[in-house]
Design a protein around this motif. Structure first.
Motif, PDB file in Angstrom:
ATOM      1  N   ASP A  83      -6.538   0.572   9.818  1.00 31.11           N
ATOM      2  CA  ASP A  83      -7.217  -0.183   8.954  1.00 31.11           C
ATOM      3  C   ASP A  83      -6.460  -1.261   8.373  1.00 31.11           C
ATOM      4  OD1 ASP A  83      -9.733   0.456   9.781  1.00 31.11           O
ATOM      5  OD2 ASP A  83     -10.607   1.961   7.963  1.00 31.11           O
ATOM      6  N   PHE A  84      -5.682  -0.133   7.716  1.00 33.31           N
ATOM      7  CA  PHE A  84      -5.175  -1.646   6.411  1.00 33.31           C
ATOM      8  C   PHE A  84      -4.092  -2.098   7.424  1.00 33.31           C
ATOM      9  CE2 PHE A  84      -0.777  -2.879   3.747  1.00 33.31           C
ATOM     10  CZ  PHE A  84      -1.322  -3.341   2.849  1.00 33.31           C
ATOM     11  N   ALA A 127       0.605  -0.946   0.176  1.00 33.49           N
ATOM     12  CA  ALA A 127      -0.114  -0.012   0.064  1.00 33.49           C
ATOM     13  C   ALA A 127       1.374   1.075  -0.282  1.00 33.49           C
ATOM     14  CB  ALA A 127      -0.676  -0.167   0.887  1.00 33.49           C
ATOM     15  N   ILE A 128       0.462   2.337  -0.620  1.00 32.74           N
ATOM     16  CA  ILE A 128       0.817   3.554  -0.517  1.00 32.74           C
ATOM     17  C   ILE A 128      -0.465   4.461   0.519  1.00 32.74           C
ATOM     18  CG2 ILE A 128       1.908   5.552  -1.886  1.00 32.74           C
ATOM     19  CD1 ILE A 128       3.270   3.449  -4.142  1.00 32.74           C
ATOM     20  N   LEU A 129       0.389   4.647   1.596  1.00 32.27           N
ATOM     21  CA  LEU A 129      -0.483   5.443   2.376  1.00 32.27           C
ATOM     22  C   LEU A 129      -0.176   7.074   2.562  1.00 32.27           C
ATOM     23  CD1 LEU A 129      -1.197   2.845   4.061  1.00 32.27           C
ATOM     24  CD2 LEU A 129      -2.834   3.838   2.431  1.00 32.27           C
ATOM     25  N   PRO A 130      -0.551   8.315   1.855  1.00 31.53           N
ATOM     26  CA  PRO A 130       0.088   9.789   3.051  1.00 31.53           C
ATOM     27  C   PRO A 130      -0.983   9.869   3.624  1.00 31.53           C
ATOM     28  CG  PRO A 130      -2.212   9.758   0.545  1.00 31.53           C
ATOM     29  CD  PRO A 130      -1.772   8.173   1.128  1.00 31.53           C
ATOM     30  N   SER A 147      -4.037  -6.880   7.513  1.00 36.32           N
ATOM     31  CA  SER A 147      -2.469  -7.258   6.616  1.00 36.32           C
ATOM     32  C   SER A 147      -1.189  -7.975   8.187  1.00 36.32           C
ATOM     33  CB  SER A 147      -1.916  -6.776   5.817  1.00 36.32           C
ATOM     34  OG  SER A 147      -1.782  -5.301   6.665  1.00 36.32           O
ATOM     35  N   LEU A 148      -1.509  -7.537   9.003  1.00 40.63           N
ATOM     36  CA  LEU A 148      -0.534  -8.164  10.185  1.00 40.63           C
ATOM     37  C   LEU A 148      -0.812  -9.303  10.631  1.00 40.63           C
ATOM     38  CD1 LEU A 148      -0.196  -4.673  12.967  1.00 40.63           C
ATOM     39  CD2 LEU A 148       1.197  -5.649  10.519  1.00 40.63           C
ATOM     40  N   ASP A 149      -0.025 -10.139  11.161  1.00 45.79           N
ATOM     41  CA  ASP A 149      -0.224 -11.285  12.306  1.00 45.79           C
ATOM     42  C   ASP A 149      -1.289 -10.892  12.767  1.00 45.79           C
ATOM     43  OD1 ASP A 149       1.354 -13.805  13.366  1.00 45.79           O
ATOM     44  OD2 ASP A 149       0.368 -12.008  15.007  1.00 45.79           O
ATOM     45  N   ILE A 150      -2.137 -11.967  12.932  1.00 46.49           N
ATOM     46  CA  ILE A 150      -3.152 -11.535  14.081  1.00 46.49           C
ATOM     47  C   ILE A 150      -3.314 -11.857  15.307  1.00 46.49           C
ATOM     48  CG2 ILE A 150      -3.542 -14.471  14.668  1.00 46.49           C
ATOM     49  CD1 ILE A 150      -6.915 -12.175  13.519  1.00 46.49           C
ATOM     50  N   ARG A 151      -2.570 -11.642  16.189  1.00 49.83           N
ATOM     51  CA  ARG A 151      -1.845 -11.600  17.583  1.00 49.83           C
ATOM     52  C   ARG A 151      -1.755  -9.627  17.433  1.00 49.83           C
ATOM     53  NH1 ARG A 151       2.270 -15.892  18.491  1.00 49.83           N
ATOM     54  NH2 ARG A 151       2.842 -14.819  16.210  1.00 49.83           N
TER      55      ARG A 151
END
Ligand SMILES: Nc1nc2c(ncn2[C@@H]2O[C@H](COP(=O)(O)OP(=O)(O)OP(=O)(O)O)[C@@H](O)[C@H]2O)c(=O)[nH]1
Ligand SMILES: [Mg+2]
Length: 427
Positions: A263-264, A230-233, A268-272
């Motif tokens: 949100d992103f 993702a590219i997020l400003p 996208s991260l590991d659930i923990r």
């Protein structure tokens, strides 16, 4: 971190132990709703489901997200971490990792660690970042086991972007292969007109500049053969007010793009790490978010259950599964994990025709629910009806237990849920 946090943490932990007492939950269903054989089969389906087990692990053992931050001094790494959490965190040097180009830190407040990071601020400027330095950094990053690499670049930056991307490429290749790379364009409030700090008031020109920056960065990454997830400003601009006791609270809030970033990360991260993130910085909506995760898992489970030969023709089995989902969602709202609460909502939804015949049937059966007759083979439920119905029920339960929606709102929510589900099916 406060009692509300502690309560929620324990509630999540309790649900995380679901595997231990799934059997017990089944016994809370009224007798002869489903047979012993079906019960065993259902339990096996649930125990074998990777998505469910994964979610339970996350609830049991949340841990702070671990990021590798790639960005030069002053780019806004610390400010970003503060902006995400909405608090002025202490940057605590964690352990000496033995490289001068990078440091390992924990970001903390009130004895709670929000994030752990490896900050590579020194790499860009360093003249001595040779192969040997690279290798030692590689080891450090690997043993840190990061969840993601965050590349930060100032929106107003003109120089050395190519060089920074090269460094990132090396890090990704050597130490972070397969991890999400998230490109964050920082300090977008500084784009013209830079006096406008109020995100809701950014004029069209400013928004266009932000978009241009994102496109430009995307091309530079593509040229280097990298594709960020993702590219997020963002703008992390906050004016802090210091109280008499030295604690800082938000005086002026100029944050932009923060919800999108969080949100992103949650997705996208590991659930923990994702659950820790929700719990530490989105306490007010954490139960709703977890309920939605359960709804998705149970939506898929309902499909599996409907396809299982042993139980395919039995609507009661689907009801049992949906009841367990409802018990979980009710529990997330602070109620007991019992069948009574689950039925309460099933019946009230039946009244508004939530999931067609399934629920109307329960409403009509009332106290005779326990004796629900197994429908004949003709009424076998398809996997997609089972899933769609479960999704709608989950969404309605979230609205009912967690958002306190009234009947009219529930109707609209159920309708919308069915449309959403059908749309997803078509894709
Ligand atoms: N206007 C504006 N200023 C920002 C923003 N983010 C950070 N800054 C300012 O930029 C300066 C550097 O920010 P930091 O967060 O300390 O940067 P850093 O990357 O952690 O820097 P090092 O710790 O030295 O590597 C500070 O004065 C911040 O107040 C932003 O989004 N907008
Ligand atoms: Mg810093």
């Amino acid at each position: 971190m406060g009692t509300q946090f502690e309560e929620m943490r324990q509630r999540l932990h309790h649900i995380g132990n679901l595997s231990n007492y799934i059997e017990e939950l089944f016994t809370k269903l009224p007798g002869n709703l489903i047979s012993d054989k079906q019960r065993r089969k259902m339990m096996k389906i649930m125990m074998d489901d990777d998505e469910l087990q994964n979610l339970l692990t996350g609830l049991k053992d949340p841990r702070p997200p671990r990021f590798v931050l790639v960005g030069r001094t002053g780019v806004g790494k610390s400010s970003l971490v503060n902006a995400m959490s909405g608090r002025y965190l202490a940057e605590v040097s964690d352990i000496d990792i033995g490289t001068k180009e990078a440091g390992r830190y924990a970001y903390e407040a009130d004895g709670h660690t929000f994030f752990e990071v490896i900050d590579t601020r020194g790499i860009g400027e360093s003249e001595t970042f040779d192969t040997q330095a690279e290798d030692s950094l590689k080891e450090v990053i690997r043993s840190f086991e990061p969840d993601a690499v965050l590349f930060l670049q100032k929106a107003t930056e003109r120089g050395h972007i190519d060089k920074d991307i090269e460094v990132t490429k090396k890090i990704m290749k050597k130490a972070a292969d397969g991890l999400p790379l998230i490109a964050v364009i920082t300090q977008v409030d500084e784009l013209n007109p830079s006096r406008v700090k109020e995100p809701d008031l950014y004029p069209a020109d400013k928004l266009r500049l932000i978009e241009e920056k994102a496109g430009q960065l995307k091309r530079l990454f593509a040229n280097a053969g990298l594709e960020p997830a993702a590219i997020l400003p963002v703008s992390s601009y906050i004016e802090w007010t210091t109280g008499e006791d030295g604690t800082r609270t938000i005086g002026f809030d100029g944050r932009y793009g923060m919800e999108e970033l969080i949100d992103f990360l949650e997705d996208s991260l590991d659930i923990r790490a994702a659950i820790h993130l929700s719990l530490s910085i989105r306490l007010n909506s954490v139960s709703e978010r977890i309920a939605l995760r359960f709804t998705k898992v149970f939506t898929a489970l309902a499909g599996t259950v409907a396809l299982s030969p042993l139980i395919a023709t039995d609507i009661a089995v689907l009801l049992a599964l949906q009841s367990i989902l409802l018990m979980i969602i009710a529990y997330l709202s602070g109620r007991e994990l019992d069948f009574k609460t689950a039925r309460e909502v099933l019946v009230s939804l039946g009244g508004i025709g939530a999931t067609g015949f399934t629920l109307r049937m329960i409403a009509q059966q009332g106290s005779k629910f326990a004796n629900l007759v197994v429908p004949g083979a003709g009424s076998a439920i398809s996997a997609s009806i089972a899933s769609g119905g479960t999704f709608a029920i989950g969404k309605a339960a979230i609205a009912y237990f967690l958002s306190g929606a009234d009947e009219k709102e529930l109707k609209a929510i159920v309708k919308q849920a069915r449309r959403d589900y059908e749309e997803e099916e078509e894709q």
